[in-house]
Scaffold this motif. Structure first.
Motif, mmCIF file in Angstrom:
data_model
loop_
_atom_site.group_PDB
_atom_site.id
_atom_site.type_symbol
_atom_site.label_atom_id
_atom_site.label_comp_id
_atom_site.label_asym_id
_atom_site.label_seq_id
_atom_site.Cartn_x
_atom_site.Cartn_y
_atom_site.Cartn_z
ATOM 1 N N SER A 215 0.787 -1.236 0.024
ATOM 2 C CA SER A 215 -0.102 0.089 0.046
ATOM 3 C C SER A 215 0.815 1.378 0.044
ATOM 4 O O SER A 215 2.013 1.278 0.371
ATOM 5 C CB SER A 215 -0.838 0.019 1.111
ATOM 6 O OG SER A 215 -0.231 0.128 2.378
ATOM 7 N N PRO A 220 -4.403 0.727 -0.970
ATOM 8 C CA PRO A 220 -3.859 -0.506 -1.734
ATOM 9 C C PRO A 220 -3.372 -0.381 -2.899
ATOM 10 O O PRO A 220 -3.963 0.633 -3.747
ATOM 11 C CB PRO A 220 -5.058 -1.609 -1.551
ATOM 12 C CG PRO A 220 -6.011 -1.138 -0.847
ATOM 13 C CD PRO A 220 -5.812 0.366 -0.820
ATOM 14 N N PRO A 256 -3.162 -5.525 -4.547
ATOM 15 C CA PRO A 256 -2.112 -5.277 -3.582
ATOM 16 C C PRO A 256 -1.346 -6.382 -3.030
ATOM 17 O O PRO A 256 -0.290 -6.313 -2.451
ATOM 18 C CB PRO A 256 -2.918 -4.776 -2.540
ATOM 19 C CG PRO A 256 -4.144 -5.105 -2.517
ATOM 20 C CD PRO A 256 -4.490 -5.397 -3.929
#
Ligand SMILES: [Cu+2]
Length: 314
Positions: A215, A220, A256
């Protein structure tokens, strides 16, 4: 996600330990094929994975511990470089008749991957040297800290029957040496404004899933860019001897979370280095993790083994 493909990758990982560097990366093949892997070279990739699994089954040592293996030798022509200034590292891979190897199979877009780490595991580089026609590889390097280092050449010779190899050699970086303690195990690493949170666990002798999540500014990151044909590259080095494990993502989501299947060759402490590319730049997040001991037969493959989860060990 293709569940069948993922199952295959995970099953391959179950049979693999260090040395099966690319075996666990099969799940990323479609991306690699689409991006930068000529179709004719995919056989080598798969072959390397199978060879690694066989090597693991035969009880071979983890990668990176030997300067010679499989008939090939890593010849480091610059065993000493200075700290704190730009210099050049040169080396060659020699075959068993002493000739420099000039033909390689590409793995993840490169003929050879060159990893360098200090023995205290605080310094790490993943480099792609340039090969001269005579087989001599070279790369510029600028290392801020003096001390003992290990270099790793991860490659597959083009010769028939040759398997993927990771050879290692010692490198001395001259200057005032201040050895550092290994950073404590932690589930979060920060690099250049990115926050990487490591989930999952690394296990000895059986496949574990590692799931770093990336992140930035609390959001993210979902637009990772392929770097060498994958959304992440993970190298694990065992503290104490720097045994080497290079794994690749199981699937192709651009963040992510980038999932990896990895098997540690023993319980113990490892330093993990995750390379990822975002907005045109490659960054490396580093983690110290403890590999859990293998679950006993009585425990089966349950989650209650004696080792602590990688991401939650303090
Ligand atoms: Cu590389």
């Amino acid at each position: 996600m293709n569940n069948a493909l993922r199952t295959t990758a995970f099953a391959a990982a179950l049979a693999a330990t260090f040395g099966a560097a690319y075996g666990v990366g099969r799940g990323v093949d479609p991306l690699v094929a689409a991006e930068d892997r000529p179709a004719g070279q995919r056989g080598g990739h798969d072959g390397a994975g199978e060879g690694g699994a066989e090597a693991a089954a035969a009880g071979h040592a983890p990668g990176g511990l030997q300067i010679s293996a499989g008939g090939y030798t890593l010849a480091l022509e610059t065993p000493v470089v200075p700290a704190g200034s730009r210099s050049e590292i040169r080396f060659a891979v020699k075959d068993d008749s002493g000739r420099k190897v000039t033909a390689y199979r590409r793995e993840h877009g490169k003929e050879l991957h060159f990893i360098l780490a200090s023995t205290d595991l605080t310094q790490y580089r993943h480099l792609h040297p340039v090969r001269a026609a005579d087989g001599t590889w070279s790369t510029p390097v600028d290392l801020p800290e003096a001390g003992g280092y290990r270099v790793f050449a991860d490659f597959t010779p083009a010769a028939a029957g040759a398997e993927n190899l990771t050879l290692g050699a010692d490198l001395a970086v001259s200057g005032a040496y201040r050895p550092a303690a290994l950073p404590a195990p932690a589930a979060v690493a920060e690099v250049d404004g990115y926050r990487v949170t490591l989930g999952g666990e690394l296990r000895a002798g059986q496949a574990g899933e590692l799931t770093p999540s990336i992140s930035r500014n609390g959001r993210p990151v979902t637009d990772l860019e392929p770097y060498l044909g994958a959304y992440g590259h993970l190298v694990a080095l065992r503290a104490g001897d720097l045994a080497y494990l290079h794994v690749h993502p199981e699937e192709g989501d651009p963040g992510p979370v980038v999932s990896f299947a990895a098997t540690a060759p023993s319980a113990g402490t490892y330093r993990l280095f995750l390379d990822f590319k975002h907005q045109g730049k490659v960054r490396t997040a580093a983690f110290t993790v403890r590999a859990a001991a293998p679950a006993s037969d009585a425990e089966g493959h349950g989650e209650s083994g004696s080792g602590a989860p990688a991401g939650h060990t303090h």
